[in-house]
Design an enzyme around this catalytic site. Sequence first.
Site, short mmCIF file in Angstrom:
data_model
loop_
_atom_site.label_atom_id
_atom_site.label_comp_id
_atom_site.label_asym_id
_atom_site.label_seq_id
_atom_site.Cartn_x
_atom_site.Cartn_y
_atom_site.Cartn_z
N LYS A 159 3.65 3.08 -1.34
CA LYS A 159 2.68 2.44 -2.23
C LYS A 159 1.77 1.54 -1.38
O LYS A 159 1.88 0.31 -1.40
CB LYS A 159 3.44 1.64 -3.30
CG LYS A 159 2.63 1.32 -4.54
CD LYS A 159 3.55 0.72 -5.60
CE LYS A 159 2.77 0.02 -6.68
NZ LYS A 159 1.82 0.82 -7.43
N1 PPE Z 1 1.75 6.35 -9.60
C1 PPE Z 1 0.93 5.45 -9.04
C2 PPE Z 1 -0.17 5.93 -8.17
C3 PPE Z 1 1.14 4.09 -9.29
O1 PPE Z 1 0.33 3.20 -8.73
C4 PPE Z 1 2.21 3.67 -10.14
C5 PPE Z 1 2.42 2.24 -10.42
C6 PPE Z 1 3.03 4.67 -10.69
C7 PPE Z 1 2.78 5.99 -10.40
C8 PPE Z 1 4.22 4.32 -11.54
O2 PPE Z 1 5.25 3.74 -10.77
P1 PPE Z 1 6.29 2.72 -11.42
O3 PPE Z 1 5.55 1.47 -11.69
O4 PPE Z 1 7.34 2.54 -10.37
O5 PPE Z 1 6.82 3.34 -12.65
N2 PPE Z 1 1.25 1.44 -10.44
C9 PPE Z 1 1.34 0.00 -10.37
C10 PPE Z 1 -0.02 -0.64 -10.12
C11 PPE Z 1 -1.01 -0.52 -11.20
C12 PPE Z 1 -2.27 -1.30 -10.93
O6 PPE Z 1 -3.27 -1.01 -11.57
O7 PPE Z 1 -2.25 -2.21 -10.09
C13 PPE Z 1 2.04 -0.59 -11.58
O8 PPE Z 1 2.16 0.05 -12.61
O9 PPE Z 1 2.48 -1.74 -11.48
#
Ligand code: PPE
Length: 304
Positions: A159
């Site tokens: 990430k």
């Molecule tokens: N894909 C991406 C690209 C992503 O950034 C997130 C989280 C997810 C999937 C889902 O992952 P999880 O949170 O572990 O279920 N994105 C984070 C950032 C969002 C933002 O706009 O800043 C979040 O949801 O916190």
Amino acid sequence: MPIEASKKIWMNGKLVDWENAKIHVLTHALHYGSGVFEGIRCYKTSQGPAVFRLKEHMQRLKQSAKIYFMEIPYTVDELCDATKELIRVNEMEACYIRPIVYRGYGEMGLNPLNAPVDVSIAVWSWGTYLGEEGLKNGIRASISSFQRISSNVIPPNSKATGQYINSILAKIGTMMSGHDEAILLDLRGFVSEGPGENIFIVKNGLIYTPPQHASILPGLTRDSVIKIAKDLSYEVKETDIDRGMLYVADEAFFTGTAAEITPIREVDGHKLGKPGPVTQKLQDKFFDIVKGKDQRYENWLDRV
Ligand code: PPE
């Protein structure tokens, strides 16, 4: 989304006043995107605030950093303790938590290895990511003309801050065309994920979600939803999804820490309709769990 200030921010082990949590303009990560971060939520429960899957998020942070040869000078447990202390100090009942590890000030140029690794954690109140109305009635999505990054471009299982420029292009594009959220395809043309969410579809009672090789971030909400769905006796298939499958899905939804479980009611003009029974059931169960109303999932909650 405007940021709602809290009181203190944790920076390299110290609690700093919100307005003094500053860095130099020549910080390496600002120029080259050389940082990794997490998004975590803390929910209000009847027994006080509880952080959802805190340890797993910090473990993912470690993994994200490893890919970029960044050594985090704190253990997972230390990061978890710091987070909980920060929530207490800020007197938050519920909040969004943003840990970030980044190449700091001291070096310029593309060799980051001699630049310091700085660590910071902030907490603030962050409401519904795609709107209260979207969470309830679903959002309108469009497939982006921007391709999702792939492992030989930028490993999507880290990430990293810099990669979000890809998400930003997709997000702007979908908004410009009058939609709420983008869906990105991977380099092969299969469905990958949203700019900040994983995606699921439901067809004939089966639940489908793209696998790791479709260039996804291994989402913890995705992982939680898979477990919850299996516990509810649904079959979940981690398999390639093409755009045609999206258009004829019975139901579809995004998952993410920020987005939680947000139903998708339309893709590229194809109506999927109001949130279906499977989405509804998973969403209800998810909110029960994060709010501490289901003892069976108590091990996912870290009490502050
Ligand atoms: N894909 C991406 C690209 C992503 O950034 C997130 C989280 C997810 C999937 C889902 O992952 P999880 O949170 O572990 O279920 N994105 C984070 C950032 C969002 C933002 O706009 O800043 C979040 O949801 O916190």
